[in-house]
Design a protein around this motif. Structure first.
Motif, PDB file in Angstrom:
ATOM      1  N   ARG A 565       0.820  -1.205   0.000  1.00  0.00           N
ATOM      2  CA  ARG A 565       0.000   0.000   0.000  1.00  0.00           C
ATOM      3  C   ARG A 565       0.855   1.257   0.000  1.00  0.00           C
ATOM      4  NH1 ARG A 565      -3.045  -3.358   3.312  1.00  0.00           N
ATOM      5  NH2 ARG A 565      -4.846  -4.067   2.176  1.00  0.00           N
ATOM      6  N   ALA A 566       0.242   2.297  -0.524  1.00  0.00           N
ATOM      7  CA  ALA A 566       0.944   3.579  -0.585  1.00  0.00           C
ATOM      8  C   ALA A 566       1.090   4.160   0.813  1.00  0.00           C
ATOM      9  CB  ALA A 566       0.140   4.539  -1.440  1.00  0.00           C
ATOM     10  N   ALA A 611      -3.689  -0.207  17.932  1.00  0.00           N
ATOM     11  CA  ALA A 611      -4.569   0.424  16.940  1.00  0.00           C
ATOM     12  C   ALA A 611      -3.932   1.756  16.555  1.00  0.00           C
ATOM     13  CB  ALA A 611      -5.954   0.640  17.533  1.00  0.00           C
ATOM     14  N   ALA A 612      -3.343   1.786  15.343  1.00  0.00           N
ATOM     15  CA  ALA A 612      -2.654   3.006  14.897  1.00  0.00           C
ATOM     16  C   ALA A 612      -3.556   3.744  13.919  1.00  0.00           C
ATOM     17  CB  ALA A 612      -1.334   2.641  14.228  1.00  0.00           C
ATOM     18  N   VAL A 613      -3.950   4.945  14.280  1.00  0.00           N
ATOM     19  CA  VAL A 613      -4.816   5.730  13.391  1.00  0.00           C
ATOM     20  C   VAL A 613      -3.960   6.379  12.310  1.00  0.00           C
ATOM     21  CG1 VAL A 613      -6.681   7.433  13.342  1.00  0.00           C
ATOM     22  CG2 VAL A 613      -6.124   6.297  15.474  1.00  0.00           C
ATOM     23  N   ILE A 614      -2.761   6.782  12.687  1.00  0.00           N
ATOM     24  CA  ILE A 614      -1.806   7.335  11.726  1.00  0.00           C
ATOM     25  C   ILE A 614      -0.528   6.495  11.806  1.00  0.00           C
ATOM     26  CG2 ILE A 614      -2.763   9.670  11.747  1.00  0.00           C
ATOM     27  CD1 ILE A 614      -0.692  10.476  13.784  1.00  0.00           C
ATOM     28  N   SER A 615       0.480   6.835  11.021  1.00  0.00           N
ATOM     29  CA  SER A 615       1.654   5.956  10.967  1.00  0.00           C
ATOM     30  C   SER A 615       2.397   5.876  12.307  1.00  0.00           C
ATOM     31  CB  SER A 615       2.612   6.437   9.872  1.00  0.00           C
ATOM     32  OG  SER A 615       3.089   7.734  10.200  1.00  0.00           O
ATOM     33  N   CYS A 616       2.270   6.921  13.123  1.00  0.00           N
ATOM     34  CA  CYS A 616       2.956   6.986  14.422  1.00  0.00           C
ATOM     35  C   CYS A 616       4.470   6.911  14.267  1.00  0.00           C
ATOM     36  CB  CYS A 616       2.482   5.893  15.378  1.00  0.00           C
ATOM     37  SG  CYS A 616       0.726   5.895  15.655  1.00  0.00           S
ATOM     38  N   SER A 627       3.395   1.705   8.932  1.00  0.00           N
ATOM     39  CA  SER A 627       4.018   2.582   7.929  1.00  0.00           C
ATOM     40  C   SER A 627       3.059   3.018   6.828  1.00  0.00           C
ATOM     41  CB  SER A 627       5.236   1.888   7.316  1.00  0.00           C
ATOM     42  OG  SER A 627       4.817   0.701   6.693  1.00  0.00           O
ATOM     43  N   THR A 628       1.994   2.245   6.575  1.00  0.00           N
ATOM     44  CA  THR A 628       1.094   2.618   5.480  1.00  0.00           C
ATOM     45  C   THR A 628      -0.221   3.217   5.975  1.00  0.00           C
ATOM     46  OG1 THR A 628       0.213   0.372   5.389  1.00  0.00           O
ATOM     47  CG2 THR A 628       2.039   0.881   3.905  1.00  0.00           C
TER      48      THR A 628
END
Ligand SMILES: Nc1ncnc2c1ncn2[C@@H]1O[C@H](COP(=O)(O)OP(=O)(O)OP(=O)(O)O)[C@@H](O)[C@H]1O
Length: 718
Positions: A565-566, A611-616, A627-628
């Motif tokens: 994924r991008a 649970a990662a909402v953004i890449s963190c 990462s994606t």
């Protein structure tokens, strides 16, 4: 490469000047004026401008491309767009005059509605030139787009008695007394470190003060037209963030805000929850007059402001209940219902029109035996209460009503636009990890973040709403506690590290290393059951909005080929795309509609549930925990680390710290993208870590709200 073409002085002022040079082909080429080959240069596209006065005295500009056209298709495109850009500059010349610039000497400067450009009128003695007077200059641009300027000032003549004020030796002391100048504040992108911006000043000297003032005023007028730039900001500084440097960080960046003429209302937080209380209790009309809230601190402070903003203003339905298990295709029970004390909660079947929590609660009377039901009833009766009275307990917030549906659906683009559509949250990194700042700008740099904020960048950000139904297995009946998070919620290892590090706050950021090592050696496993909605895989694998062909490649993970994924990048097409990636059917909270959703259930022993909402991204995980993950695709990345040996887990943690590794490429790791999930712990319990704060939850639901808030950023420049 930037080049500067110097023409003889005679044609300088209203003659030709080079407005843009772009090398775009490998063909040797010659100037049409003097027919001399550009020595050592291969193919240039040079756009010249010629000015003349029409009868009514108005200045006209003619722009010509005088030589060079690329042979290859891409080069030609670049030439054309370059020419179009230049033509745009020529549309409206607002001011032009001659000035003195330190590195160039005399220059002719032109201000148009979208650009300030200047070119040297004469050769400087020490200028490095080659044939045709082409000077290579990689550092000094000779034009600044208005969008790159964040401030302008007209200054008084120099105080010649103060030698330090004298910028250079070009003027005699006599002349210096009469020299005035205006200074334009812009920025340059750091060539050695991607994503880092640094402020840069450009001073233009003139003997007439009113000329300098006219230019400064006109440039300011152009800046004022840019309505996306903030004018009024509330600034929250946590003096205890990170290494206790937040106040110093603000001192470093605040001059930029002053130059940009942004009014700042600065508040130093005095205790935990202070920022929450201020934002939560601020009158809505006052908030509407702000362009945003700026945080100088870490992820914890950001989280407090986020919750202060949303808890009483964002009122979605309670989380949708998934079917108990897929085989039976029954919608009547949820995984939560396996726990007797939650039976009352989960056995309520809302119809399409009764999709709110209050409707569910009204049926609690059927479960008279349940004490919780009584508690929830009183909760229900509190619907009429003043919505302001939010109480804080165990890392979450109990609010009198969470049942006022305002059509915000998990995973879907959000319609929530409070306080106003242009309201944004900004973050100037000064915390321990600063993963929100790094994930949204690509770097951990206070000046870069300040410039993004001042220039008025805007980007939607997904927010996850967590509901803890019960703190621990043995806790007495309680009302649901709510907490919003913008970056990460983790259970098991992640929660234990925060729990372990809290008493050691005095150690600063090093407390995480200490706690992490200790918890690693404990190697605890937690039994849990997780249900989540699985969104459909996109056919091509290339996410809409992504133009990177690499994104459609398959990558091998756990021995299987999977769609690569991008990653989220600057002005990310996926985040700005309106496509619904969530796979939810938009009828939030209704059990009937849930049958059509692809609920998946997993159960096992986990070292951690993340649970990662953004890449963190952060210093310790340069690609991030996920990462994606995207800033605003409506999905979170559920990362399950299953039972494995200590060594394997250590190897996974090491891979997290490496930029060239895939930390999720292990048989014991599962990654799922989902707009919502439910979690229930069995056996020994850990605690949730929500954006760095403790949040005890034995049973928890999580819903992502797509682009729920806006931030001052354009995505990670990576
Ligand atoms: N004046 C204060 N004194 C003590 N704690 C405060 C103060 N102001 C805010 N806090 C609390 O400090 C917590 C952490 O702040 P922040 O995120 O800015 O720093 P940090 O060093 O990055 O911490 P963390 O790693 O926990 O995120 C906030 O959640 C807030 O509750």
């Amino acid at each position: 490469m930037n080049c500067q073409l110097r023409y003889p002085v005679g044609v300088a002022h209203y003659g030709f000047y080079v407005s843009r040079i772009k090398i775009c082909s490998r063909q040797p080429t010659a100037c049409i004026k003097c027919k001399v080959l550009v020595k050592g240069k291969l193919g240039m596209h040079i756009t010249l401008a010629e000015s003349s006065f029409s009868e009514d005295g108005r200045k006209r500009q003619r722009f010509d491309t005088i030589f060079g056209e690329s042979q290859d298709r891409h080069g030609k495109c670049r030439c054309l767009s370059e020419a179009a850009y230049t033509a745009k500059i020529s549309e409206d010349i607002l001011l032009d005059d001659n000035f003195y610039v330190e590195s160039l000497g005399s220059v002719s400067a032109v201000l148009s509605s979208n650009c300030l450009g200047w070119y040297a009128l004469a050769e400087e003695e020490n200028a490095v030139t080659c044939c045709l007077g082409v000077t290579e200059d990689t550092d000094e641009p000779n034009q600044l787009a208005i969008s790159q300027i964040y401030g302008v000032e007209a200054s008084q003549p120099f105080d010649t008695s103060n030698i330090e004020q004298i910028p250079f030796e070009a003027f005699s002391a006599e002349l210096l007394k009469e020299v005035h100048h205006f200074t334009v504040h812009g920025y340059v992108k750091c060539s050695s470190q991607r994503g880092i911006w640094a402020p840069k000043m450009y001073s233009f000297y003139h003997t007439n003060h009113s000329v300098c003032e006219r230019w400064a005023n006109q440039i300011q007028a152009q800046l004022d037209k840019d309505i996306k730039r903030p004018r009024n900001l509330m600034v929250m500084i946590n003096p205890h963030s990170g290494r206790k440097n937040a106040s110093r960080t603000w001192e470093e960046v605040s001059p930029l805000f002053r130059r940009a003429k942004i009014n700042t209302m600065v508040i130093n937080t005095e205790r935990p929850q202070h920022a929450f209380d201020i934002v939560n209790s601020t009158d809505d009309d006052k908030l509407r007059n702000l362009d945003g809230i700026l945080i100088v601190g870490g992820d914890g402070l950001f989280n407090e402001v986020l919750n202060g903003l949303l808890l009483r203003r964002h009122r979605p339905n309670l989380p949708m209940k998934p079917p108990y298990h897929e085989k039976s295709q029954s919608c009547s029970r949820s995984p939560l219902s396996s726990d007797s004390d939650l039976l009352a909660l989960s056995s309520t079947e809302a119809t399409d029109t009764e999709s709110t929590f209050s409707s569910g609660l009204s049926r609690q009377s059927d479960c008279a035996s349940s004490n919780l039901s009584a508690a929830l009833k009183s909760y229900d009766s509190s619907l009429a209460m003043d919505y302001e009275s939010i109480s804080y307990k165990d890392g979450g917030f109990i609010i009198p009503s969470i049942a006022d549906n305002n059509d915000v659906l998990p995973g879907k683009p959000s319609s929530f636009t409070f306080p106003n559509p242009s309201f944004r949250i900004g973050i100037i990194p000064a915390g321990s990890t600063d993963s929100i700042a790094v994930s949204t700008t690509g770097c951990r740099n206070a000046l870069t973040s300040a410039l993004h904020i001042i220039l008025g960048e805007k980007m939607p950000l997904d927010v996850v709403r967590l509901v803890s139904w019960k703190s621990t297995k043995d806790s007495a009946e309680e009302l649901p506690r709510v907490r919003y998070a913008a970056s990460f919620a983790g259970y098991g290892f992640y929660g234990d590290v925060i729990k372990e590090s809290e008493p050691n706050r005095w150690m600063g950021p090093a407390r995480y290393d200490y706690a992490g090592t200790k918890v690693f050696f404990q190697h605890k496993l937690y039994d849990a059951e997780i249900s989540f909605i699985e969104p459909p895989e996109l056919d091509s694998g290339l996410m809409p909005g992504s133009s990177d062909p690499e994104d459609s490649l398959l990558c091998k993970r756990n021995g299987n080929h999977r769609v690569k994924r991008a990653a989220c990048r600057l002005n990310c097409g996926i985040c700005l795309n309106k496509t619904d990636f969530s796979g939810t059917d938009g009828t939030n909270g209704t059990s009937h509609s849930q049958c059509s959703q692809r609920w998946k259930h997993v159960k096992g022993s986990y070292i951690s549930v993340g649970a990662a909402v953004i890449s963190c991204r952060n210093d310790k995980a340069p690609n991030g925990v996920a990462s994606t993950a995207h800033l605003a695709d409506g999905l979170l990345h559920l990362i399950l680390i299953k039972d494995c040996s200590r060594l394997s887990y250590l190897w996974h943690l090491i891979q997290l710290t490496r930029e060239d590794a895939d930390p999720l490429d292990f048989a014991f790791v599962e990654e799922h993208r989902t707009p919502q999930f439910h979690f229930k712990s069995h056996g020994e319990e850990s605690v949730w870590n929500v954006d760095g704060e403790l949040f005890p939850a034995h049973v928890l639901s999580a819903q992502v709200f797509r682009g729920l808030v806006n931030i001052f950023a354009s995505g990670p420049d990576i």
